[in-house]
Design a protein around this motif. Structure first.
Motif, PDB file in Angstrom:
ATOM      1  N   LEU A 165       0.822  -1.203   0.000  1.00 45.45           N
ATOM      2  CA  LEU A 165       0.000   0.000   0.000  1.00 45.45           C
ATOM      3  C   LEU A 165       0.860   1.258   0.000  1.00 45.45           C
ATOM      4  CD1 LEU A 165      -2.938  -0.912   2.345  1.00 45.45           C
ATOM      5  CD2 LEU A 165      -3.093   0.016   0.044  1.00 45.45           C
ATOM      6  N   LEU A 184     -12.459  -2.023   8.458  1.00 45.22           N
ATOM      7  CA  LEU A 184     -12.909  -3.089   7.560  1.00 45.22           C
ATOM      8  C   LEU A 184     -13.078  -4.393   8.322  1.00 45.22           C
ATOM      9  CD1 LEU A 184     -13.429  -4.264   4.687  1.00 45.22           C
ATOM     10  CD2 LEU A 184     -10.978  -4.697   4.555  1.00 45.22           C
ATOM     11  N   LEU A 185     -12.077  -4.720   9.129  1.00 50.25           N
ATOM     12  CA  LEU A 185     -12.119  -5.994   9.838  1.00 50.25           C
ATOM     13  C   LEU A 185     -13.225  -6.021  10.886  1.00 50.25           C
ATOM     14  CD1 LEU A 185      -8.294  -6.585  10.197  1.00 50.25           C
ATOM     15  CD2 LEU A 185      -9.878  -7.909   8.797  1.00 50.25           C
ATOM     16  N   LEU A 186     -13.469  -4.895  11.533  1.00 48.69           N
ATOM     17  CA  LEU A 186     -14.473  -4.875  12.592  1.00 48.69           C
ATOM     18  C   LEU A 186     -15.890  -4.731  12.042  1.00 48.69           C
ATOM     19  CD1 LEU A 186     -12.652  -2.723  15.304  1.00 48.69           C
ATOM     20  CD2 LEU A 186     -13.356  -5.106  15.511  1.00 48.69           C
ATOM     21  N   LYS A 187     -16.064  -3.812  11.111  1.00 50.20           N
ATOM     22  CA  LYS A 187     -17.434  -3.505  10.679  1.00 50.20           C
ATOM     23  C   LYS A 187     -17.806  -4.084   9.319  1.00 50.20           C
ATOM     24  CE  LYS A 187     -16.875   0.888  13.088  1.00 50.20           C
ATOM     25  NZ  LYS A 187     -16.608   2.314  12.805  1.00 50.20           N
ATOM     26  N   GLY A 188     -16.788  -4.454   8.537  1.00 48.79           N
ATOM     27  CA  GLY A 188     -17.094  -5.051   7.243  1.00 48.79           C
ATOM     28  C   GLY A 188     -17.307  -4.031   6.139  1.00 48.79           C
ATOM     29  N   LEU A 189     -17.415  -4.558   4.954  1.00 47.77           N
ATOM     30  CA  LEU A 189     -17.487  -3.718   3.763  1.00 47.77           C
ATOM     31  C   LEU A 189     -18.929  -3.284   3.468  1.00 47.77           C
ATOM     32  CD1 LEU A 189     -15.979  -2.595   1.323  1.00 47.77           C
ATOM     33  CD2 LEU A 189     -16.092  -4.848   0.273  1.00 47.77           C
ATOM     34  N   LYS A 190     -19.847  -4.110   3.874  1.00 51.61           N
ATOM     35  CA  LYS A 190     -21.263  -3.879   3.588  1.00 51.61           C
ATOM     36  C   LYS A 190     -21.749  -2.582   4.240  1.00 51.61           C
ATOM     37  CE  LYS A 190     -25.386  -6.788   4.036  1.00 51.61           C
ATOM     38  NZ  LYS A 190     -25.771  -8.104   4.638  1.00 51.61           N
ATOM     39  N   SER A 191     -22.570  -1.859   3.500  1.00 53.11           N
ATOM     40  CA  SER A 191     -23.049  -0.584   4.052  1.00 53.11           C
ATOM     41  C   SER A 191     -24.365  -0.785   4.789  1.00 53.11           C
ATOM     42  CB  SER A 191     -23.243   0.429   2.935  1.00 53.11           C
ATOM     43  OG  SER A 191     -24.250   0.015   2.064  1.00 53.11           O
TER      44      SER A 191
ATOM     45  N   GLN B  80     -22.704  -7.440  -3.775  1.00 54.87           N
ATOM     46  CA  GLN B  80     -22.294  -8.297  -2.658  1.00 54.87           C
ATOM     47  C   GLN B  80     -22.180  -9.748  -3.090  1.00 54.87           C
ATOM     48  OE1 GLN B  80     -24.803  -7.748   0.775  1.00 54.87           O
ATOM     49  NE2 GLN B  80     -24.857  -5.539   0.463  1.00 54.87           N
ATOM     50  N   ILE B 134     -15.649  -3.677  -6.478  1.00 56.84           N
ATOM     51  CA  ILE B 134     -15.721  -2.866  -5.260  1.00 56.84           C
ATOM     52  C   ILE B 134     -16.140  -1.439  -5.572  1.00 56.84           C
ATOM     53  CG2 ILE B 134     -14.412  -1.954  -3.317  1.00 56.84           C
ATOM     54  CD1 ILE B 134     -12.608  -4.487  -3.638  1.00 56.84           C
ATOM     55  N   GLY B 141     -23.907   2.038  -3.768  1.00 51.83           N
ATOM     56  CA  GLY B 141     -24.341   2.132  -2.375  1.00 51.83           C
ATOM     57  C   GLY B 141     -24.399   0.793  -1.662  1.00 51.83           C
ATOM     58  N   ASP B 142     -24.026  -0.264  -2.364  1.00 51.26           N
ATOM     59  CA  ASP B 142     -24.009  -1.581  -1.721  1.00 51.26           C
ATOM     60  C   ASP B 142     -22.865  -1.670  -0.705  1.00 51.26           C
ATOM     61  OD1 ASP B 142     -26.069  -2.191  -3.340  1.00 51.26           O
ATOM     62  OD2 ASP B 142     -25.074  -3.781  -4.464  1.00 51.26           O
ATOM     63  N   PHE B 143     -21.808  -0.962  -0.994  1.00 55.93           N
ATOM     64  CA  PHE B 143     -20.632  -0.988  -0.108  1.00 55.93           C
ATOM     65  C   PHE B 143     -20.394   0.386   0.489  1.00 55.93           C
ATOM     66  CE2 PHE B 143     -18.856  -4.368  -3.186  1.00 55.93           C
ATOM     67  CZ  PHE B 143     -19.557  -5.368  -2.537  1.00 55.93           C
ATOM     68  N   LYS B 144     -19.702   0.386   1.626  1.00 55.13           N
ATOM     69  CA  LYS B 144     -19.322   1.649   2.269  1.00 55.13           C
ATOM     70  C   LYS B 144     -18.343   2.439   1.404  1.00 55.13           C
ATOM     71  CE  LYS B 144     -19.471   0.275   7.133  1.00 55.13           C
ATOM     72  NZ  LYS B 144     -18.852  -1.025   7.354  1.00 55.13           N
ATOM     73  N   MET B 146     -15.084   3.606   0.898  1.00 59.58           N
ATOM     74  CA  MET B 146     -13.738   3.320   1.433  1.00 59.58           C
ATOM     75  C   MET B 146     -12.728   3.381   0.303  1.00 59.58           C
ATOM     76  SD  MET B 146     -14.335   0.181   4.115  1.00 59.58           S
ATOM     77  CE  MET B 146     -13.002   0.445   5.258  1.00 59.58           C
ATOM     78  N   ASN B 147     -11.477   3.412   0.691  1.00 59.21           N
ATOM     79  CA  ASN B 147     -10.403   3.373  -0.305  1.00 59.21           C
ATOM     80  C   ASN B 147     -10.384   1.997  -0.975  1.00 59.21           C
ATOM     81  OD1 ASN B 147      -7.819   2.882  -1.475  1.00 59.21           O
ATOM     82  ND2 ASN B 147      -7.055   4.697  -0.416  1.00 59.21           N
ATOM     83  N   LEU B 150      -7.094  -0.059  -0.984  1.00 57.31           N
ATOM     84  CA  LEU B 150      -6.806  -0.682   0.305  1.00 57.31           C
ATOM     85  C   LEU B 150      -7.659  -1.932   0.503  1.00 57.31           C
ATOM     86  CD1 LEU B 150      -6.208   1.151   3.613  1.00 57.31           C
ATOM     87  CD2 LEU B 150      -7.853  -0.706   3.564  1.00 57.31           C
ATOM     88  N   ILE B 151      -8.934  -1.816   0.181  1.00 56.51           N
ATOM     89  CA  ILE B 151      -9.828  -2.957   0.325  1.00 56.51           C
ATOM     90  C   ILE B 151      -9.361  -4.122  -0.553  1.00 56.51           C
ATOM     91  CG2 ILE B 151     -12.192  -3.755   0.120  1.00 56.51           C
ATOM     92  CD1 ILE B 151     -11.892  -1.592   2.169  1.00 56.51           C
ATOM     93  N   LEU B 185     -15.222 -10.165   5.544  1.00 55.04           N
ATOM     94  CA  LEU B 185     -14.962  -8.967   4.757  1.00 55.04           C
ATOM     95  C   LEU B 185     -16.227  -8.144   4.563  1.00 55.04           C
ATOM     96  CD1 LEU B 185     -12.513 -10.481   2.141  1.00 55.04           C
ATOM     97  CD2 LEU B 185     -11.951  -8.806   3.910  1.00 55.04           C
ATOM     98  N   LEU B 186     -17.356  -8.805   4.417  1.00 59.69           N
ATOM     99  CA  LEU B 186     -18.592  -8.063   4.174  1.00 59.69           C
ATOM    100  C   LEU B 186     -19.200  -7.524   5.465  1.00 59.69           C
ATOM    101  CD1 LEU B 186     -20.248 -10.257   1.399  1.00 59.69           C
ATOM    102  CD2 LEU B 186     -19.488  -7.890   1.182  1.00 59.69           C
ATOM    103  N   LYS B 187     -19.278  -8.371   6.471  1.00 59.77           N
ATOM    104  CA  LYS B 187     -20.023  -7.965   7.674  1.00 59.77           C
ATOM    105  C   LYS B 187     -19.144  -7.561   8.857  1.00 59.77           C
ATOM    106  CE  LYS B 187     -23.490 -11.364   6.318  1.00 59.77           C
ATOM    107  NZ  LYS B 187     -23.931 -12.737   6.676  1.00 59.77           N
ATOM    108  N   GLY B 188     -17.870  -7.954   8.805  1.00 63.63           N
ATOM    109  CA  GLY B 188     -16.984  -7.538   9.883  1.00 63.63           C
ATOM    110  C   GLY B 188     -17.022  -8.472  11.076  1.00 63.63           C
TER     111      GLY B 188
END
Lengths: 191, 191
Positions: A165, A184-191, B80, B134, B141-144, B146-147, B150-151, B185-188
């Motif tokens: 990175l 990312l690890l705690l909350k995840g990618l999903k919004s 997703q 991603i 809007g399916d994903f937060k 974020m960079n 990095l993801i 990765l999705l939900k944390g």
DNA sequence: CCATTACACTAACACTTGTTAGTTTCAAAA
DNA sequence: TTTTGAAACTAACAAGTGTTAGTGTAATGG
């Protein structure tokens, strides 16, 4: 206090750079010496073998990771915060030793015995410190019920992508990387 | 149709094993030959150089990753699900080629030109296919927000830990690994 | 049955590997 | 001023590197 580095330091720094970019086995003592600006046999005034050089690099880093982990841990009580704190500490060590930490992660396998065995043991202990937080967090209910080994592996490999990175064109600070990865690890990618 | 493998296949499989466990540069042609059960020069009846052998291993894997990705993508529309599908496909390829994929990830740097350049280009394209999902997912809007680089890096390095997971004492199936990692990765991790 | 091909072999080459021995240089300590 | 020590040097060694040349052998295809 000389701002200029000693030859020994220069040898180590050059070795870290070369070992990272070409691999330990592919870098010869003559090539290393040339980059430092001396002849190959002169290297042996500072390190008693090629393995000795690798050993110092790897074990120095191990020590740094342990120290940073322990320092980060004491101040936190909640497991989410604990995890974030040690992730931050881990990335901090990588960021402060970009090349050496890459060698630590990828070239340790070339260590000779008995150092190889000791190194493996250290790595395992460090991994267990992370898994410990995750397991306790799961037990307390702070974290989801998941395979903690898998999680630990995922965390480690994510963290270790920090080097790539930094070297990408994005201008990410250490803070940002640590925050984004732990988010990312705690909350995840999903919004 | 011989169930027994040809010598050429045996050479390739042995090379994958040795390159993975000791590193490309550290494995000599004589050692490889010995493991196969022939003399070193006989290897050249099957591959025209050491580099040629590495090239075949790396590019075969590249092709497999691309094929699995494309096949997985067509069936899904939600981002997703798309991401989960390609993660599953990626892990499937790793699981089916545990040793070769490790070589693919860690030893490609020893490829000589012009193959090295072509390989880097392929890797970049593959990474961009992931980032594309991603980025589109973020836009929709399916994903937060974020960079995405990095993801993508975090995803890749997590996936590539699959090898170590298989070799640990846990008995995880390919399904479980794919599910757990994409869930993480999705939900944390947070409950 | 003969020619060809595939695939193994041994011997060897040119070069590189990590490392040691022995020597020189030069600055700091006595 | 002499001694000592660190740290550079050159020369060299034994072993290992990928690879080529040339040869034998046994199965295959015309």
């Amino acid at each position: 206090m000389a701002a200029a580095q000693t030859t020994k330091e220069k040898v180590k720094r050059t070795a870290q750079k070369l070992f990272r970019e070409r691999g330990y086995a592919a870098v010869g003592m003559r090539e290393l010496a040339k980059e430092v600006g001396i002849q190959a046999p002169s290297l042996y005034n500072h390190y008693k073998s090629k393995d000795d050089l690798l050993r110092e690099i790897c074990f120095d880093m191990a020590q740094q990771f342990f120290a940073a982990f322990d320092k980060a841990l004491v101040t936190e009580v909640k497991f989410q915060r604990q995890l974030k704190a040690v992730i931050k500490a881990h990335i901090g060590v990588i960021a402060a030793n970009l090349e050496a930490s890459e060698v630590f992660f990828n070239e340790w396998m070339f260590l000779e015995q008995p150092h190889l065995g000791k190194f493996k043991k250290l790595r395992f202990e460090y991994e267990m410190k992370f898994r410990d937080i995750i397991d306790k967090g799961i037990k307390k209910g702070d974290f989801k019920e998941m395979n903690s080994k898998l999680i630990a592996f995922a965390i480690f490999s994510s963290l270790n992508a920090t080097y790539d990175l930094y070297n990408s064109n994005e201008n990410l600070t250490q803070e940002e990387i640590a925050n984004d990865i732990s988010d990312l690890l705690l909350k995840g990618l999903k919004s």
